[in-house]
Scaffold this motif. Structure first.
Motif, PDB file in Angstrom:
ATOM      1  N   ALA A 167       0.773  -1.408   0.078  1.00 27.35           N
ATOM      2  CA  ALA A 167      -0.004   0.009  -0.187  1.00 27.35           C
ATOM      3  C   ALA A 167       0.962   1.344   0.019  1.00 27.35           C
ATOM      4  N   LEU A 168       1.947   1.194   0.652  1.00 29.62           N
ATOM      5  CA  LEU A 168       2.702   2.247   0.895  1.00 29.62           C
ATOM      6  C   LEU A 168       3.339   2.713  -0.392  1.00 29.62           C
ATOM      7  N   LEU A 169       3.961   1.563  -1.305  1.00 31.74           N
ATOM      8  CA  LEU A 169       4.465   1.861  -2.373  1.00 31.74           C
ATOM      9  C   LEU A 169       3.595   2.233  -3.580  1.00 31.74           C
ATOM     10  N   TYR A 170       2.161   1.708  -3.538  1.00 29.96           N
ATOM     11  CA  TYR A 170       1.335   2.079  -4.501  1.00 29.96           C
ATOM     12  C   TYR A 170       0.773   3.471  -4.238  1.00 29.96           C
TER      13      TYR A 170
ATOM     14  N   LYS B 191       2.563   5.997  -3.889  1.00 33.07           N
ATOM     15  CA  LYS B 191       3.519   6.855  -4.693  1.00 33.07           C
ATOM     16  C   LYS B 191       3.519   6.267  -6.033  1.00 33.07           C
ATOM     17  N   ARG B 192       2.345   5.990  -6.476  1.00 28.20           N
ATOM     18  CA  ARG B 192       2.180   5.360  -7.896  1.00 28.20           C
ATOM     19  C   ARG B 192       2.882   6.031  -9.124  1.00 28.20           C
ATOM     20  N   PHE B 193       2.851   7.426  -8.985  1.00 29.75           N
ATOM     21  CA  PHE B 193       3.087   8.291 -10.022  1.00 29.75           C
ATOM     22  C   PHE B 193       4.133   9.061  -9.712  1.00 29.75           C
ATOM     23  N   GLY B 194       5.042   8.620  -8.730  1.00 24.60           N
ATOM     24  CA  GLY B 194       6.262   9.129  -8.594  1.00 24.60           C
ATOM     25  C   GLY B 194       7.042   8.314  -7.395  1.00 24.60           C
ATOM     26  N   PRO B 195       7.350   7.016  -7.812  1.00 24.08           N
ATOM     27  CA  PRO B 195       7.492   5.905  -6.984  1.00 24.08           C
ATOM     28  C   PRO B 195       8.796   5.872  -6.240  1.00 24.08           C
TER      29      PRO B 195
ATOM     30  N   MET C 182       8.054  -7.608  -3.990  1.00 22.70           N
ATOM     31  CA  MET C 182       7.138  -6.990  -4.969  1.00 22.70           C
ATOM     32  C   MET C 182       7.907  -5.913  -5.742  1.00 22.70           C
ATOM     33  N   ASP C 183       7.371  -5.404  -6.821  1.00 24.90           N
ATOM     34  CA  ASP C 183       7.944  -4.381  -7.731  1.00 24.90           C
ATOM     35  C   ASP C 183       7.946  -3.026  -7.004  1.00 24.90           C
ATOM     36  N   CYS C 184       8.325  -1.934  -7.708  1.00 23.74           N
ATOM     37  CA  CYS C 184       8.639  -0.443  -7.061  1.00 23.74           C
ATOM     38  C   CYS C 184       7.029  -0.075  -6.953  1.00 23.74           C
ATOM     39  N   ILE C 185       6.084  -0.509  -7.326  1.00 18.41           N
ATOM     40  CA  ILE C 185       4.754   0.020  -7.200  1.00 18.41           C
ATOM     41  C   ILE C 185       3.969  -0.964  -6.455  1.00 18.41           C
ATOM     42  N   GLY C 186       4.304  -1.943  -5.865  1.00 14.26           N
ATOM     43  CA  GLY C 186       3.695  -2.715  -4.829  1.00 14.26           C
ATOM     44  C   GLY C 186       3.063  -3.969  -5.364  1.00 14.26           C
TER      45      GLY C 186
END
Lengths: 208, 285
Positions: B174-177, B179-183, B204-208
């Motif tokens: 959740a924390l990573l997502y 920042k979906r558009f500035g990860p 997980m990848d950089c957007i969660g």
């Protein structure tokens, strides 16, 4: 272009930086002090964009003083380094500072320590480090010659060897350096180094 | 107003001082105009276009950034275009054994091709039975770790217990997502012992985007080598000693094939009763 070198020895730390203020091909001044004395026992050698460098180091210095006024005790080196890193990290995705920092300090309980803080707020505690083009020449020299229990003379000699190497091998090498030291007696200027240009530079002798 | 004078106006509006060769054809100038109209890929100060959101939001300063192009070339050497995930170099792997798990990472901290330190910590403790390894950009790994510790401590105060690994993985996702558009440019590897000391690993990848696995998970610049090494060396239900050997061999052989990671290894083996930390000596290159 701007070189900052730092070495931690036995109960002291040495930070050296070049003293040239350069913009494109013009040298504005040759006695710009890039190693700021943050408080009685801390040094911050900074390199990078000149406006950001001065602004950010003064900002950290004033915040450090504010903490001391409010709480009557100085901030430790580790806390200062983490605070600096936090400020850089917060600004990173809004208004990034392009300043690379070597923060060295002496605490009575921990001894001397030095922290490497990148312009993107990468934070790491190190014993020896360098920033700038000079780092390409200095880091391997320091790997070879550094020992954890160096005395002041040996550490300054190592820094001198690094400076000599920079002046020998870097195409637009800075001419003058300032060397500052921090130990139990405080943070102060130790020496200045200038390139006289009379004799050709020789490579530093390194006994294998 | 002819098309030529439009092009001349656009040509004069270029930010970079450049001597234009005489005899530019109309096609060249058209290409230049189209280049200006294409979505601007902002260059950060060292040639990495990663701080997209920060730079996009300040269009006025684009001119400043571009006009510093000449001094920038003098300031920093032109480095080969590297992905932001490869800026610092990293390798993290986690494996499941019999009622235990192991998580390992390399120890190099680099700045592109220069090595800064050989004792960098990538695996962090959340609580006694939960560890997270963060590969990718070191500054984001540190920031993300601080945020996660903060969130976990709040959770501990409210719930009066430690977080389960599955819950923690959802928190990280959740924390990573957010920042979906500035990860955050990190790929976490989470490993923990859940209820009944059942080992749990996920990456997980950089957007969660969570990826659960029963055997092993890998991330970092050496991830492809790690996949191969782990796949061939892994066996289910390994005892702790054998698990330690396997994960160490897999890590060391993989980072030996990756110039950006290595310079030692750090292995953490967690069983229901103890935690073993070991530092591996490896090829320092």
């Amino acid at each position: 272009m701007e070189c900052v070198i730092g070495v931690v020895g036995r109960d002291f730390a040495v930070v050296a930086a070049d003293t040239s203020a350069v913009q494109s091909i013009l040298v504005h001044k040759t006695d710009e002090d890039k190693v700021m004395v943050l408080d009685s026992h801390k040094l911050m050698g900074a390199s990078g964009e000149p406006g950001d460098r001065v602004q950010f180091t003064e900002f950290i210095q004033k915040n450090l003083h504010l903490y001391q006024f409010r709480n009557n005790i100085p901030l430790s080196t580790a806390a200062t380094a983490n605070f600096t890193r936090g400020e850089l990290a917060t600004a990173l995705r809004k208004n990034p500072y392009s300043v690379n920092i070597l923060l060295a300090g002496f605490d009575s309980d921990v001894g001397a320590s030095m922290y490497y803080i990148d312009y993107i707020a990468t934070f790491h505690k190190i014993e020896k480090g360098a920033f700038g083009y000079g780092s390409y020449f200095c880091l391997s020299l320091m790997d070879k010659l550094y020992r954890p229990d160096m005395s002041v003379e040996e550490a300054v000699d190592l820094v001198d060897k690094c400076i000599k190497e920079i002046q020998l091998r870097l195409v637009v090498a800075p001419q003058n350096f300032i060397v500052k030291i921090v130990d139990k007696d405080g943070a102060r200027e130790y020496a200045k180094r200038a390139y006289t240009g009379d004799t050709p530079s020789e490579a530093a002798t390194v006994t294998a | 107003m002819s098309l030529d004078s439009d092009r001349d106006r656009n040509a004069k509006r270029r930010w970079l001082p450049r001597a234009e060769p005489k005899g530019w054809t109309s096609l060249d100038l058209l290409a230049e105009q189209e280049a200006h109209l294409r979505p601007h890929k902002p260059k950060s100060l060292c040639g990495l276009s990663f701080l997209d959101s920060a730079f996009h939001s300040r269009h006025r300063t684009r001119r400043v950034q571009e006009s510093r192009l000449q001094p920038r070339l003098l300031r920093e050497p032109a480095a080969p275009a590297m992905s932001i995930f490869e800026y610092n170099g990293s390798a993290v792997v986690a494996m499941v054994g019999k009622n235990c798990f192991a998580i390992a990472s390399d120890r190099r901290l680099g700045v592109q091709l220069q090595t800064i330190a050989t004792d960098f910590k990538r695996v962090f403790k959340i609580h006694d039975k939960l560890y997270i390894g963060l590969s990718g950009l070191a500054t984001d790994a540190q920031t993300l770790y601080q945020r996660l510790v903060f969130r976990h401590k709040l959770y501990q105060l409210r719930e009066e217990r430690d977080m389960k690994p599955q819950t923690f993985a959802s928190l990280v996702s959740a924390l990573l997502y957010e920042k979906r558009f500035g990860p955050y440019f990190c790929q976490p590897v989470i490993a923990g012992l859940g209820e009944d000391n059942e080992p749990f690993i996920c990456t997980m990848d950089c957007i969660g985007a969570k990826e659960l696995a029963k055997d092993f998970v890998v991330s970092g610049t050496a991830s492809e080598s790690l996949y191969g090494a782990c796949e061939s060396m892994y066996k289910p239900n390994m005892e702790p000693d054998e698990l330690f050997e396997t994960i160490s061999q897999a890590l060391l052989s993989s980072v030996d094939r990756d110039c950006l990671s290595g310079w030692g290894g750090y292995v953490l083996l967690v069983t229901p009763t103890e935690v073993q930390e070991r530092v591996l000596k490896s090829r320092m290159d």
